[in-house]
Design an enzyme around this catalytic site. Structure first.
Site, short mmCIF file in Angstrom:
data_model
loop_
_atom_site.label_atom_id
_atom_site.label_comp_id
_atom_site.label_asym_id
_atom_site.label_seq_id
_atom_site.Cartn_x
_atom_site.Cartn_y
_atom_site.Cartn_z
CE LYS A 163 0.48 3.70 4.81
NZ LYS A 163 -0.10 3.70 6.13
CG ASN A 186 -1.76 1.22 1.35
OD1 ASN A 186 -1.95 1.93 0.36
ND2 ASN A 186 -2.26 1.50 2.55
CG HIS A 229 -6.08 1.76 4.97
ND1 HIS A 229 -5.63 2.73 5.84
CD2 HIS A 229 -5.05 0.91 4.77
CE1 HIS A 229 -4.36 2.46 6.14
NE2 HIS A 229 -3.98 1.37 5.50
CB SER A 267 4.71 -0.67 12.13
OG SER A 267 4.02 0.55 12.29
C1 PEP Z 1 -1.06 0.16 5.83
O1 PEP Z 1 -1.00 1.20 5.20
O2 PEP Z 1 -1.99 -0.63 5.65
C2 PEP Z 1 -0.02 -0.13 6.82
C3 PEP Z 1 -0.07 -1.25 7.49
O3 PEP Z 1 0.94 0.84 6.97
P1 PEP Z 1 2.33 0.67 7.76
O4 PEP Z 1 2.97 -0.61 7.28
O5 PEP Z 1 3.12 1.88 7.40
O6 PEP Z 1 2.00 0.59 9.21
#
Ligand code: PEP
Length: 229
Positions: A10, A8, A86, A189
């Site tokens: 983003k 993802n 999300h 994360s």
């Molecule tokens: C996400 O965007 O779904 C996500 C889990 O982000 P991150 O890995 O940065 O926590």
């Protein structure tokens, strides 16, 4: 089945050129790359092995819905997956009813839908039962299960650098599998240092990776780790 990494991106990167570079770097069979809408076509066109997904979708096919994108538009573009619900969209006001409509519309248009669920910190602090009740509620309007994938993403672990305990995650993932009988991913994360600890859990079908997925070296390390499972 091999474990899959869903990237993802983003609202990143900022140019199509960078998006194409990222796409080439993550172009393996067990990856699904999920760029912002404007880069979907360019990313799809360079991929030879990976699949492509969108970060959101609307539940109507067409009409007076300024700013929205229909599942049919994504399908025609060659998009295979779509993320729905999300936590970064729920934070902007999406609710369970609206999200269920998106799940239904996405599946009916022939897309594979990744439904994100997960509890906020205040609920997590109350314990296991509270977390399970919170997640169960997030499924109350979900009827369609064909081509559905769930991503368990505890909100307090998304984009925060905070790591959930893999044992706890496996237990919640099993709880979700008991509710929905679909593959369940973990997200929160994840990076090359902790990926193994989640991927080695038999309950977890793959990872939804945010921040680490736009770091080429980091994501390629994660791909290598995922290939071992
Ligand atoms: C996400 O965007 O779904 C996500 C889990 O982000 P991150 O890995 O940065 O926590």
């Amino acid at each position: 089945m091999k474990k899959i990494l869903f990237a993802n991106w983003k609202m990143n990167p900022t140019t199509e050129q960078e998006a194409v570079k990222l796409a080439r770097a993550g172009d393996v069979k067990n990856a699904v790359l999920i760029p912002p809408f404007p880069f979907l076509n360019a990313v799809k066109n360079v991929l030879k092995s990976a699949s492509v997904g969108a970060q959101d979708v609307f539940y109507e096919e067409k009409g007076a819905f300024t700013g929205e994108v229909s599942p049919q538009m994504l399908k025609k573009l060659g998009v295979q997956y779509v993320v729905v619900g999300h936590s970064e969209r729920r934070r902007l006001g999406e609710n369970d009813e609206m999200i269920a409509k998106k799940v239904k519309a996405g599946i009916h248009a022939g897309l594979k839908v990744i439904l994100c669920v997960g509890e906020p910190l205040s609920v997590y602090k109350k314990g296991k039962k509270a977390t399970e009740e919170f997640i169960k509620k997030q499924f109350r309007f979900i009827k369609d299960k064909k081509n559905l994938i769930v991503a368990y993403e505890p909100i307090w672990a998304v984009g925060t650098g905070k790591n959930a305990d893999p044992e706890d995650v496996a237990r919640v993932v099993q709880f979700i599998k008991n509710i929905a009988s679909v593959p369940v991913l973990y997200g929160g994360s994840t990076n090359s240092k902790n990926a193994k600890s989640f991927l080695e859990k038999k309950e977890i079908a793959g990872l939804l990776v945010g921040g680490a997925s736009i770091n080429v070296k980091e994501f390629q390390k994660m791909i290598k780790i995922a290939e071992r499972f």
